[in-house]
Scaffold this active site. Structure first.
Site, PDB file in Angstrom:
ATOM      1  N   ARG A  77      -5.833 -17.024  -5.150  1.00 54.37           N
ATOM      2  CA  ARG A  77      -6.406 -16.953  -3.812  1.00 54.37           C
ATOM      3  C   ARG A  77      -7.596 -15.988  -3.845  1.00 54.37           C
ATOM      4  O   ARG A  77      -7.425 -14.810  -4.173  1.00 54.37           O
ATOM      5  CB  ARG A  77      -5.343 -16.480  -2.812  1.00 54.37           C
ATOM      6  N   HIS A 121     -13.218 -12.961   4.481  1.00 51.59           N
ATOM      7  CA  HIS A 121     -12.387 -11.777   4.249  1.00 51.59           C
ATOM      8  C   HIS A 121     -13.281 -10.554   4.515  1.00 51.59           C
ATOM      9  O   HIS A 121     -13.538  -9.739   3.646  1.00 51.59           O
ATOM     10  CB  HIS A 121     -11.825 -11.796   2.820  1.00 51.59           C
ATOM     11  N   GLU A 167      -6.685 -12.158   8.048  1.00 52.67           N
ATOM     12  CA  GLU A 167      -6.304 -11.030   8.890  1.00 52.67           C
ATOM     13  C   GLU A 167      -7.314 -10.741  10.006  1.00 52.67           C
ATOM     14  O   GLU A 167      -7.933  -9.672  10.039  1.00 52.67           O
ATOM     15  CB  GLU A 167      -6.107  -9.774   8.041  1.00 52.67           C
ATOM     16  N   ASN A 295       0.391 -12.400   5.510  1.00 52.30           N
ATOM     17  CA  ASN A 295       0.318 -11.215   4.651  1.00 52.30           C
ATOM     18  C   ASN A 295       1.329 -10.210   5.167  1.00 52.30           C
ATOM     19  O   ASN A 295       1.288  -9.830   6.341  1.00 52.30           O
ATOM     20  CB  ASN A 295      -1.083 -10.607   4.685  1.00 52.30           C
ATOM     21  N   TYR A 297       3.256  -6.464   4.509  1.00 52.00           N
ATOM     22  CA  TYR A 297       3.298  -5.200   3.769  1.00 52.00           C
ATOM     23  C   TYR A 297       4.417  -4.260   4.223  1.00 52.00           C
ATOM     24  O   TYR A 297       5.054  -3.618   3.418  1.00 52.00           O
ATOM     25  CB  TYR A 297       1.950  -4.473   3.891  1.00 52.00           C
ATOM     26  N   GLU A 348      -0.339 -12.623   0.885  1.00 46.70           N
ATOM     27  CA  GLU A 348      -0.483 -11.287   0.302  1.00 46.70           C
ATOM     28  C   GLU A 348       0.826 -10.545   0.463  1.00 46.70           C
ATOM     29  O   GLU A 348       1.463 -10.633   1.521  1.00 46.70           O
ATOM     30  CB  GLU A 348      -1.554 -10.450   1.016  1.00 46.70           C
TER      31      GLU A 348
HETATM   32  O1  IFM Z   1      -6.654  -4.797   0.365  1.00 46.60           O
HETATM   33  C1  IFM Z   1      -6.182  -5.326   1.557  1.00 46.60           C
HETATM   34  C2  IFM Z   1      -6.664  -6.746   1.738  1.00 46.60           C
HETATM   35  O2  IFM Z   1      -8.051  -6.822   1.713  1.00 46.60           O
HETATM   36  C3  IFM Z   1      -6.188  -7.298   3.057  1.00 46.60           C
HETATM   37  N1  IFM Z   1      -4.777  -7.115   3.239  1.00 46.60           N
HETATM   38  C4  IFM Z   1      -4.220  -5.830   2.955  1.00 46.60           C
HETATM   39  C5  IFM Z   1      -4.675  -5.327   1.597  1.00 46.60           C
HETATM   40  C6  IFM Z   1      -4.088  -3.933   1.316  1.00 46.60           C
HETATM   41  O3  IFM Z   1      -4.481  -3.044   2.277  1.00 46.60           O
END
Ligand code: IFM
Length: 447
Positions: A77, A121, A167, A295, A297, A348
């Site tokens: 990706r 992005h 995002e 994504n 985290y 992600e």
């Molecule tokens: O590095 C970033 C990415 O560009 C977008 N999502 C989160 C990642 C980590 O912060």
């Protein structure tokens, strides 16, 4: 090593983005982006760093593709830098810039990897920012659709998917409400208007690509988290509910339900996007998608008095983000209950670790554990009925972590920025084995 329960078509990938890895900021006719400008503002990026050179991926394309192929990666990706292919954000396209992505896509296919492209992005052409305040202007949504159409005509026959935005919450909120990201505005109303124009541009791009007969699956990538109250008090639970509405539902509801969530709209009040919404916009925004990229985290931990530090039973990453894998299962199960979802990719997931090369090795045990726990959580979501199509680790290699500069390392490959030497971390070797084992499993299922 665990065997996660995914079906045989499950896509195993890694992700990066243009500004974070390409470098070559002044090469072959690339125009400036808002991040080039933002990085020049003192105090905005740690150590005053920028993406001028980054991982020099633009000049090391073949070497990086060989490295991915050696790891057995099945899908990559990447994002396309709009100012590299259309320096002014409108008008003429830059053939040399387009040729780079052409080589990238062909190079992936030649090595047996599927190209997953993202159109935006965060590196907006600076010319659009200067001329019309970028995403504050409705016209930028139409310029984005033109750009999407061009990419569709050049790459649409060979890519495995096209995502419009990565995002949009970050672009809108961090870029315009908090000023933490480019272009650095601190204005709630601008953030709300920008979010609407981003969503509009997403729908317009989908429609343009479809009208041109692009067959690649089309979608969007949203960053999402479940939100929990710091306590079970009604006030903290209400705070969590509001944070979820502002972060997740703000993007999901327009796309899947044709409206903004009432709770968040009420919170925005006069600062909301009402002034820029035109009749028919939600019909465009809701153009059906072929996939949804998520994504993930960490979770949101909210209290009535503002964000609270969560307990962090599994620790915190080098970004100081709580490791909370079960949040991925919870999030996906909730989305699946609330919306009619297309297939979902985790586009992600990963963590920053303060790691370094010692005797030619990088022992990033924390990263392996992080991936392992999140893949297990993803398998749990699949077993609950979520249609999970693939997983992209963030990131292939250490790169420019936006306002945090180069100090935060998210890669499964270590990059020595002084020499551009790549060193596989233990997590890369582990991921290679995960992919190989699941590929072998898939082969035996097919047989
Ligand atoms: O590095 C970033 C990415 O560009 C977008 N999502 C989160 C990642 C980590 O912060």
């Amino acid at each position: 090593m665990k065997n996660y329960n995914f079906d045989e078509n499950f896509v195993w990938g890694v992700a990066t983005s243009s500004y974070q890895i390409e470098g070559a900021a002044g090469d072959d006719g690339r125009g400036a982006s808002i991040w080039d400008e933002f990085c020049k503002i003192p105090g905005k990026v740690v150590n005053g760093e920028n993406g001028d050179v980054a991982c020099d991926h633009y000049h090391r394309l073949d070497q990086d593709l060989d490295m991915m192929a050696d790891l057995g990666i099945k899908a990559y990706r990447f994002s396309i830098a709009w100012p590299r292919v259309q320096p002014e954000g409108k008008g003429a396209f830059n053939e040399k810039g387009l040729a780079f992505y052409d080589r990238l896509v062909d190079g992936l296919l030649k090595r047996g990897m599927q190209p997953f492209a993202t159109l935006y992005h965060w590196d907006l052409p600076q010319a659009l920012q200067a001329a019309q305040q970028g995403w504050e202007s409705r016209d930028t949504a139409y310029r984005f659709a033109d750009y999407a159409r061009k990419i569709g005509s050049v790459l649409g026959d060979r890519v495995a998917s096209i995502a419009t935005h990565n995002e949009p919450w970050c672009t809108a909120w961090l870029g315009n409400a908090t000023g933490y990201f480019a272009p650095g505005n601190e204005d709630l109303k601008k953030a709300a208007n920008v979010s609407h124009h981003l969503l509009l541009s997403h729908g317009l791009a989908l429609q343009a690509l479809r009208a041109d007969g692009v067959k690649a699956p089309l979608g969007i990538v949203l960053n999402q988290s479940p939100a929990h109250g710091a306590t079970n008090s009604p006030e903290d639970l209400a705070a969590a509910s509001l944070e979820y509405a502002k972060f997740v539902s703000w993007y999901m509801d327009p796309i899947f339900k044709g409206k903004y969530p009432a709770e968040a709209l009420q919170w925005y009040g006069d600062n909301g996007p009402q002034g820029v919404i035109r009749e028919g916009d939600f019909g465009i925004i809701g153009t059906p998608m072929d996939f949804l990229g998520i994504n993930y985290y960490t979770r949101i931990f909210a209290s009535a008095s503002g964000p609270k530090r969560p307990p962090g039973e599994l620790g915190f990453t080098d970004m100081d983000w709580e490791v909370y894998p079960q949040g991925l299962t919870e999030l996906l199960a909730r989305l699946n209950a609330e919306y009619t979802l297309p297939p979902v990719y985790i586009t992600e997931n990963g963590c920053a670790v303060n790691d370094s090369v010692v005797n030619g090795r990088v022992h990033d045990r924390e990263r392996i554990d992080f991936y392992d726990l999140h893949l297990a959580a993803l398998a749990d979501a699949a077993s609950l009925g979520v249609d999970v199509a693939g997983y992209f680790a963030w990131s292939l290699m250490d790169n420019f972590e936006w306002a945090s500069g180069y100090a935060k390392r998210f890669g499964m490959v270590h990059v020595d920025y002084a020499t551009q030497k790549r060193t596989l971390k233990d997590s890369a070797l582990w991921y290679r084995d995960v992919i190989a084992r699941h590929a072998a499993q898939a082969d035996s299922l097919e047989a």
